[in-house]
Design an enzyme around this catalytic site. Sequence first.
Site, PDB file in Angstrom:
ATOM      1  N   HIS A   1       0.818  -1.209   0.000  1.00  0.00           N
ATOM      2  CA  HIS A   1       0.000   0.000   0.000  1.00  0.00           C
ATOM      3  C   HIS A   1       0.856   1.265   0.000  1.00  0.00           C
ATOM      4  O   HIS A   1       0.395   2.324  -0.427  1.00  0.00           O
ATOM      5  CB  HIS A   1      -0.951  -0.015   1.189  1.00  0.00           C
ATOM      6  CG  HIS A   1      -2.111  -0.937   0.992  1.00  0.00           C
ATOM      7  ND1 HIS A   1      -3.401  -0.606   1.354  1.00  0.00           N
ATOM      8  CD2 HIS A   1      -2.194  -2.175   0.453  1.00  0.00           C
ATOM      9  CE1 HIS A   1      -4.215  -1.605   1.057  1.00  0.00           C
ATOM     10  NE2 HIS A   1      -3.495  -2.571   0.504  1.00  0.00           N
TER      11      HIS A   1
ATOM     12  N   HIS B   1      -2.325 -12.398  -2.620  1.00  0.00           N
ATOM     13  CA  HIS B   1      -3.331 -13.140  -1.866  1.00  0.00           C
ATOM     14  C   HIS B   1      -2.933 -14.590  -1.617  1.00  0.00           C
ATOM     15  O   HIS B   1      -3.719 -15.354  -1.069  1.00  0.00           O
ATOM     16  CB  HIS B   1      -4.674 -13.059  -2.583  1.00  0.00           C
ATOM     17  CG  HIS B   1      -5.247 -11.674  -2.610  1.00  0.00           C
ATOM     18  ND1 HIS B   1      -6.334 -11.322  -3.392  1.00  0.00           N
ATOM     19  CD2 HIS B   1      -4.888 -10.542  -1.958  1.00  0.00           C
ATOM     20  CE1 HIS B   1      -6.610 -10.042  -3.214  1.00  0.00           C
ATOM     21  NE2 HIS B   1      -5.743  -9.543  -2.345  1.00  0.00           N
TER      22      HIS B   1
END
EC number: 1.11.1.21
Length: 723
Positions: A97, A265
Amino acid sequence: MDGNDNAAGKCPVMHGGNTETGASVMAWWPKALNLDILHQHDSKTNPLQGFDYRSAVKGLDFAGLKADMKALMTESQEWWPADWGHYGGLMIRLAWHSAGSYRLADGRGGGGTGNIRFAPLNSWPDNASLDKARRLLWPLKKKYGNKVSWADLILLSGTMAYESMGLKTFGFGFGRADIWGPEKDVYWGAEKEWLAPSDERYEDVGNPATMENPLAAVQMGLIYVNPEGVNGNPDPLRTAAQVRETFKRMAMNDEETAALTAGGHTVGKAHGNGNAGLLGAAPEGADIADQGFGWMNHSSRMVGRNTVTSGIEGAWTANPTKWDNGYFDMLFGYDWELTRSPAGAQQWRPVNVRPEDMPADVEDPSIKTMPLMTDADMAMKVDPIYRAICERFRDDHAYFSETFARAWFKLTHRDMGPKVRYIGPDVPAEDLIWQDPVPVGPAVYDVSALKAAILGSGLSVSDMVATAWDSARTYRGSDMRGGANGARIRLAPQKDWAGNEPARLARVLAVLEPLAVAAGASLADVIVLAGNVGVEQAAKAAGFAVTVPFAPGRGDASVEQTDAESFDVLEPLADGFRNWQKEHYVVSPEELLLDRAQLLGLTAAEMTVLLGGLRVMGTNHGGGTQGVFTDRVGALTPDFFVNLTDMGLKWVPTGRNSYDIADRATGAVKYTASRVDLVFGSNSVLRAYAEVYAQDDNREKFVADFVKAWVKVMNNDRFDLVA
């Protein structure tokens, strides 16, 4: 006390003036040009005055830091316990992020400055709980001190997390210096509330390509796309279209996008096993007692299995602390149906999942939990292009691992500039096309003889100065791309940009190229040197003998070293320094000038002196006369400022972006001007600078200041000249 209940009214300080609720002194004039972006990281904000991080980091114990970072991954802290005893997923999300705010259009965002420590990024909804991740890194920052920046430490944490879980990473480069306050130059969108419907960013939300430039994320406060679907409505095919456009705007192709989605993920989990309504304010709005922590839940347990961040709940694989092929086994091994997390978020769950494919509870390994997929994950399955890529990844784990490692390296280094800026033992030897490689150019040749040849070439001051400026002005301090090094102005697409006056550019280059060959110099050097010669001649015509500093050594990039498509975003749509706009825009010409100046790393004073000097040397695009406030075109005089501040002249609007400068007594028109010209007389700060250069005693200062600012622009991309 005098019994007056209105004690605050007698308090001798500004009431609210020292908080964001306090009105700025300029709030009365909302249309006034705001120069703050040119001074946002002033040296006064830096507590490490005189400190050179890029020199200091070379003395870092790289091996020791990496070992400590890997050890930290499994040293669970009671105040914020690690999922399954491993912080890998959290650190990957922190690094991701931090880097993932980068966008290609203007090069802004990204993790290269440690900006995730400050507003607004530290308080974006998508960054919930990353404040905890940064605090977990504090012992390492404290230990290694100034030898490692927060920017480097944060991105290293994600890379070490992947290594600790079994991925062979591609490498890592240190060298990112920290900033010390919010980045005021980054436009994140016009929305006034977090997660406002994405329709506000699109002309047509059904066509992701219509998203407002330079934005990349689909909603205010998100890094990429909404994990629940377009505007929170699950539809994997529609989400796939948004994913493709979003990652494209972050410089990723389809294969890199699929690899990053799957690889991100493969490990870790999402957190939504609780009541999101119990969370407190984000860090910037939290109570002073929370000490910079945000999203605190003071009424019930908020850690471990009860953590709430995104609202999505669950892990994607059965082994979320291991780098494996579990993501693809789950995605393609099951049918999936919509459900909701305990926090109410929409997500997908496998139909008839087998117990062995269920991840363990983060605190109790004897408890099995339901895996999940987001709408973006389902997009990898239903979109035919993404599906084909993911099926290849599924069938070739080694290929997937290598592709992901390279994409992760690109994600975390994309805004760092050329490889010459990378520091440390793990910098990959391979030159990557997205690093805009430039070969080392000749540094030893007869510069004096070459200058004499340029001077005798017949090129005008305007030709030489404008060509050098056009070559150098592509530089973006936001991601260290562009600039004169590489001489890419001679290659597609730059040679054909309207702002570069292709016909004139071709004529000038045809003169300079044989001179470069004869001297044994690079064309990149000759372009800049010719600009310097032009400045010296202009100064001589103004009565000043100056030598413009020149550092040889630039190289000429080849077509093969140039990713032409990625250079499209560097095309100037306006250049106030040459009084040119490709077309009219909603944004004013003077605001476009500020944007260009900020990307070039200029202060307001440097912007002022450069523009005034370029005007009088006759470098306007197409030979235009707007703003050429002089009768001695080609001489480096302060006439632009002298005539701008002459009270014997008046300024008369004649069009949308045109003005006549006329004699007050006779009405005779002496000059014409644009808004960019006149803002230096209308804006109070810029007028103050203009008046300095209009003074009779500052003519020599004007020339000296121009030369200094000129050299700064010419050398912006000479990273080999600095530590």
